[in-house]
Design a protein around this motif. Structure first.
Motif, mmCIF file in Angstrom:
data_model
loop_
_atom_site.group_PDB
_atom_site.id
_atom_site.type_symbol
_atom_site.label_atom_id
_atom_site.label_comp_id
_atom_site.label_asym_id
_atom_site.label_seq_id
_atom_site.Cartn_x
_atom_site.Cartn_y
_atom_site.Cartn_z
ATOM 1 N N ILE A 1 48.429 46.309 65.874
ATOM 2 C CA ILE A 1 48.986 47.321 64.991
ATOM 3 C C ILE A 1 48.341 47.144 63.621
ATOM 4 O O ILE A 1 48.421 46.073 63.028
ATOM 5 C CB ILE A 1 50.515 47.198 64.897
ATOM 6 N N LEU A 2 47.713 48.200 63.147
ATOM 7 C CA LEU A 2 47.089 48.148 61.835
ATOM 8 C C LEU A 2 48.043 48.551 60.721
ATOM 9 O O LEU A 2 48.017 47.990 59.632
ATOM 10 C CB LEU A 2 45.855 49.060 61.800
ATOM 11 N N ASN A 3 48.892 49.547 61.020
ATOM 12 C CA ASN A 3 49.791 50.043 59.986
ATOM 13 C C ASN A 3 50.962 50.777 60.634
ATOM 14 O O ASN A 3 50.782 51.484 61.622
ATOM 15 C CB ASN A 3 49.043 51.000 59.046
ATOM 16 N N ILE A 4 52.160 50.607 60.102
ATOM 17 C CA ILE A 4 53.307 51.421 60.501
ATOM 18 C C ILE A 4 53.498 52.446 59.396
ATOM 19 O O ILE A 4 53.847 52.102 58.265
ATOM 20 C CB ILE A 4 54.558 50.567 60.724
ATOM 21 N N ASN A 5 53.234 53.707 59.704
ATOM 22 C CA ASN A 5 53.266 54.779 58.713
ATOM 23 C C ASN A 5 54.693 55.168 58.342
ATOM 24 O O ASN A 5 54.997 55.349 57.180
ATOM 25 C CB ASN A 5 52.490 55.986 59.223
ATOM 26 N N TRP A 6 55.549 55.307 59.349
ATOM 27 C CA TRP A 6 56.971 55.584 59.103
ATOM 28 C C TRP A 6 57.759 55.261 60.353
ATOM 29 O O TRP A 6 57.240 55.225 61.462
ATOM 30 C CB TRP A 6 57.225 57.012 58.637
ATOM 31 N N PHE A 7 59.052 54.993 60.153
ATOM 32 C CA PHE A 7 59.988 54.679 61.226
ATOM 33 C C PHE A 7 61.262 55.453 60.967
ATOM 34 O O PHE A 7 61.760 55.477 59.843
ATOM 35 C CB PHE A 7 60.277 53.169 61.258
ATOM 36 N N GLN A 8 61.787 56.091 62.016
ATOM 37 C CA GLN A 8 62.999 56.905 61.873
ATOM 38 C C GLN A 8 63.957 56.563 62.995
ATOM 39 O O GLN A 8 63.613 56.664 64.172
ATOM 40 C CB GLN A 8 62.626 58.383 61.916
ATOM 41 N N LYS A 9 65.156 56.154 62.655
ATOM 42 C CA LYS A 9 66.187 55.867 63.636
ATOM 43 C C LYS A 9 66.992 57.135 63.861
ATOM 44 O O LYS A 9 67.501 57.721 62.916
ATOM 45 C CB LYS A 9 67.080 54.740 63.145
ATOM 46 N N GLU A 16 61.917 56.724 66.445
ATOM 47 C CA GLU A 16 60.613 57.380 66.387
ATOM 48 C C GLU A 16 59.776 56.661 65.337
ATOM 49 O O GLU A 16 60.258 56.353 64.249
ATOM 50 C CB GLU A 16 60.795 58.840 66.003
ATOM 51 N N VAL A 17 58.531 56.378 65.679
ATOM 52 C CA VAL A 17 57.660 55.652 64.766
ATOM 53 C C VAL A 17 56.270 56.273 64.786
ATOM 54 O O VAL A 17 55.824 56.787 65.814
ATOM 55 C CB VAL A 17 57.593 54.142 65.127
ATOM 56 N N SER A 18 55.623 56.256 63.648
ATOM 57 C CA SER A 18 54.227 56.655 63.544
ATOM 58 C C SER A 18 53.461 55.415 63.106
ATOM 59 O O SER A 18 53.789 54.803 62.092
ATOM 60 C CB SER A 18 54.058 57.770 62.520
ATOM 61 N N MET A 19 52.466 55.026 63.906
ATOM 62 C CA MET A 19 51.722 53.813 63.602
ATOM 63 C C MET A 19 50.240 54.000 63.887
ATOM 64 O O MET A 19 49.853 54.909 64.625
ATOM 65 C CB MET A 19 52.261 52.627 64.401
ATOM 66 N N THR A 20 49.459 53.158 63.289
ATOM 67 C CA THR A 20 48.018 53.145 63.501
ATOM 68 C C THR A 20 47.676 51.909 64.324
ATOM 69 O O THR A 20 48.033 50.789 63.936
ATOM 70 C CB THR A 20 47.273 53.106 62.155
ATOM 71 N N LEU A 21 47.009 52.139 65.459
ATOM 72 C CA LEU A 21 46.625 51.049 66.362
ATOM 73 C C LEU A 21 45.115 50.942 66.441
ATOM 74 O O LEU A 21 44.403 51.922 66.247
ATOM 75 C CB LEU A 21 47.168 51.306 67.773
ATOM 76 N N ASN A 22 44.644 49.763 66.788
ATOM 77 C CA ASN A 22 43.232 49.555 67.063
ATOM 78 C C ASN A 22 43.124 49.152 68.532
ATOM 79 O O ASN A 22 43.384 48.005 68.888
ATOM 80 C CB ASN A 22 42.661 48.465 66.154
ATOM 81 N N ILE A 23 42.778 50.119 69.387
ATOM 82 C CA ILE A 23 42.689 49.895 70.832
ATOM 83 C C ILE A 23 41.292 50.284 71.285
ATOM 84 O O ILE A 23 40.788 51.352 70.938
ATOM 85 C CB ILE A 23 43.740 50.729 71.592
ATOM 86 N N SER A 24 40.697 49.426 72.089
ATOM 87 C CA SER A 24 39.378 49.721 72.653
ATOM 88 C C SER A 24 39.486 49.809 74.165
ATOM 89 O O SER A 24 40.159 48.989 74.788
ATOM 90 C CB SER A 24 38.382 48.617 72.291
ATOM 91 N N ALA A 25 38.827 50.803 74.739
ATOM 92 C CA ALA A 25 38.814 50.967 76.196
ATOM 93 C C ALA A 25 37.544 51.696 76.599
ATOM 94 O O ALA A 25 37.122 52.641 75.920
ATOM 95 C CB ALA A 25 40.039 51.746 76.664
#
Length: 60
Positions: A1-9, A16-25
């Motif tokens: 996880i690079l960044n959690i942009n926002w989290f809403q309960k 609900e969460v908006s996050m930035t991930l670094n995934i390679s495939a």
């Protein structure tokens, strides 16, 4: 996880969460001459003190 942009309960116990991930495939083997679209999602399972099993799907 690079960044959690926002989290809403949510009131209905969903979160609900908006996050930035670094995934390679390497998905190159999925593409052939007839491939039009490829849909990708990540499924995650984890434990918490309240629940032995939590499951989430991350749509991209």
């Amino acid at each position: 996880i690079l960044n959690i942009n926002w989290f809403q309960k949510e009131a209905n116990a969903n979160d609900e969460v908006s996050m930035t991930l670094n995934i390679s495939a390497d998905l190159s083997s999925l593409f052939t001459w007839n491939t039009k679209q490829v849909f990708v999602f990540v499924a995650a399972e984890y434990e918490t003190p309240q629940n032995a099993l939590n499951q989430v799907s991350l749509l991209m």
